[in-house]
Scaffold this active site. Structure first.
Site, PDB file in Angstrom:
ATOM      1  N   ARG A  34       0.823  -1.213   0.000  1.00  0.00           N
ATOM      2  CA  ARG A  34       0.000   0.000   0.000  1.00  0.00           C
ATOM      3  C   ARG A  34       0.858   1.265   0.000  1.00  0.00           C
ATOM      4  O   ARG A  34       0.453   2.277  -0.560  1.00  0.00           O
ATOM      5  CB  ARG A  34      -0.947  -0.021   1.206  1.00  0.00           C
ATOM      6  CG  ARG A  34      -2.127  -0.962   1.006  1.00  0.00           C
ATOM      7  CD  ARG A  34      -3.023  -1.020   2.207  1.00  0.00           C
ATOM      8  NE  ARG A  34      -4.256  -1.735   1.900  1.00  0.00           N
ATOM      9  CZ  ARG A  34      -5.088  -2.217   2.808  1.00  0.00           C
ATOM     10  NH1 ARG A  34      -4.815  -2.055   4.094  1.00  0.00           N
ATOM     11  NH2 ARG A  34      -6.195  -2.848   2.449  1.00  0.00           N
ATOM     12  N   LYS A 199     -15.520 -16.081   5.460  1.00  0.00           N
ATOM     13  CA  LYS A 199     -16.938 -16.041   5.810  1.00  0.00           C
ATOM     14  C   LYS A 199     -17.843 -15.615   4.653  1.00  0.00           C
ATOM     15  O   LYS A 199     -17.588 -14.632   3.977  1.00  0.00           O
ATOM     16  CB  LYS A 199     -17.149 -15.081   6.986  1.00  0.00           C
ATOM     17  CG  LYS A 199     -16.445 -15.510   8.261  1.00  0.00           C
ATOM     18  CD  LYS A 199     -16.711 -14.509   9.388  1.00  0.00           C
ATOM     19  CE  LYS A 199     -16.039 -14.940  10.679  1.00  0.00           C
ATOM     20  NZ  LYS A 199     -16.284 -13.960  11.777  1.00  0.00           N
ATOM     21  N   GLY A 352      -6.908  -6.750  -0.241  1.00  0.00           N
ATOM     22  CA  GLY A 352      -6.961  -7.523   0.992  1.00  0.00           C
ATOM     23  C   GLY A 352      -6.037  -8.728   0.993  1.00  0.00           C
ATOM     24  O   GLY A 352      -4.885  -8.660   0.567  1.00  0.00           O
ATOM     25  N   GLY A 376     -12.248  -4.101   0.833  1.00  0.00           N
ATOM     26  CA  GLY A 376     -13.587  -3.733   1.282  1.00  0.00           C
ATOM     27  C   GLY A 376     -14.251  -2.724   0.372  1.00  0.00           C
ATOM     28  O   GLY A 376     -15.436  -2.828   0.049  1.00  0.00           O
TER      29      GLY A 376
END
Length: 395
Positions: A34, A199, A352, A376
């Site tokens: 990043r 998830k 991510g 996200g």
């Protein structure tokens, strides 16, 4: 959306909201992706004679000063990448910030301490957040939003400050938006999306929206076991979200109705425990032993997924196929990545853990069309949500 070309920055203080939220092992940066992604915009401003004031967050200090989340190591690494010293302010809008900014000369760069040390940055109270935003804006004359990884947050530095200063989008944000538009408008087909990670609940909205857009959806990672269970299969001790079974059954039904090919693992690496050196075997995905847990997709699934990607013209990949942090269970993630490297498709790695996996596995980043800096933010854009930080830059 205004860009850097629309701003006259020479000799002016420019506040750059960057995304420098990198993983740290103590004070050692373990993945500087990043930071490297932020360099082009900062360097452009430096070359144009701006006095650059960079602000960013790191971790979740929850409005408290915590040395564990200091950006000081980031300032050092940013300076190395820029090839010049980066002054570091030991606070965000206090005496150190003001004196550091005032000392800047044309072409110099300063980094403020972690924005999230200030309660006003993340406050849900508009007045509290606005008060902090006014102090932050007071340090500069212009604002550049370049922290794509934070544009889905309604935070002071992302949402409120652009309304207080002449503003523009940085090169990183412009590039990310262009890529996301290619994934949502006039997309070249076949369009294949690969989703992994732990998830299902993290990706409910994006799955629902993608089922209306894609030709093929490949599901791996921990979330695959909830899909397998929804089909009535035994998943042993594998990660399972029982409360999402009805939702997943709905996805399976909708995919069939829409003609979307939804592809699940056919075999997995089933381990006796969650550990890097765990004993494991390859088993059929429909018959995982009750005392085992799936930690990666198996060899047949790797071949299957590669075949399903072979004819794609557009691919979005978000989420690892297994516990890639453990070498023994990184093969599935590597297989998907290698199927995309050098592909004729427009290939996007959705930030991510997927981006982290590419770097950890030593794979060439330029083998993909684009590696996003904001997992996200990318997912929420593909979900069809309005991203507050982008909306603020468009005003």
């Amino acid at each position: 959306m205004r860009t850097l070309d629309d701003l006259d920055v020479k000799g002016r203080r420019v506040l750059v909201r960057a995304d420098l939220n990198v993983p740290l092992d103590g004070e050692t940066i373990t993945d500087d992706g990043r930071i490297r992604a932020s360099v082009p915009t900062i360097k452009t401003l430096v070359e144009r004679g701006a006095r650059v004031v960079v602000c960013a967050h790191l971790g979740r200090p929850k409005g408290q000063v915590n040395p564990k989340y200091s950006l000081r190591p980031v300032a050092a690494r940013l300076g190395e990448l820029l090839g010049q010293d980066v002054a570091f302010a030991t606070d965000v809008v206090g005496d150190s910030a003001r004196s550091t900014v005032e000392a800047l000369q044309d072409g110099q760069v300063a980094l403020l301490e972690n924005l999230r040390y200030e309660p006003g940055e993340e406050s849900k109270d508009d007045a509290v957040r606005g008060e902090f935003a006014a102090k932050l804006a007071g340090l500069a004359e212009l604002y550049v939003g370049d922290g794509f990884g934070a544009v889905h947050r309604k935070h002071a530095s992302v949402y409120d400050v652009p309304g207080l200063l002449p503003h523009a989008a940085g090169g990183l944000v412009v590039a990310e938006v262009e890529v996301l538009r290619k994934l949502t408008e006039d997309t070249e087909r076949p369009y294949v999306v690969v989703l992994g990670g732990a998830k299902v609940s993290d990706k409910l909205g994006v799955i629902a929206n993608l089922l209306t857009k894609v030709d093929r959806l490949l599901i791996g990672g921990g979330m695959a076991y909830t899909f397998l269970k929804a089909q009535g299969h035994e998943v042993g001790k594998s990660l399972l979200q029982e409360d999402q079974l009805d939702q997943v059954r709905g996805f399976l039904e909708e995919a069939g109705q829409r003609g979307v090919e939804l592809v699940l693992p056919v075999d997995v690496l089933a381990a006796v425990t969650f550990a890097a050196d765990a004993e494991h075997d390859v088993v059929e995905a429909t018959a995982i032993p009750a005392d085992r847990e799936g930690l990666d997709i198996g060899p047949k699934t790797r071949e299957l997924f590669a075949a399903k990607l072979a004819d794609a013209r557009t691919v979005f990949w978000n989420g690892p196929m297994g516990v890639f942090e453990f070498d023994a269970f990184s093969g599935g993630t590597r297989a998907v990545a290698e199927a995309l490297i050098g592909s004729e498709a427009f290939t996007v790695v959705g930030g991510g853990d997927s981006a982290a996996a590419v770097r950890k596995l030593g794979l060439p980043e330029d083998g993909f069309s684009h590696i996003s800096t904001g997992g996200g933010a990318s997912l929420e854009y593909l979900e069809g949500k309005t991203l507050p930080g982008l909306a603020a830059l468009e005003d």
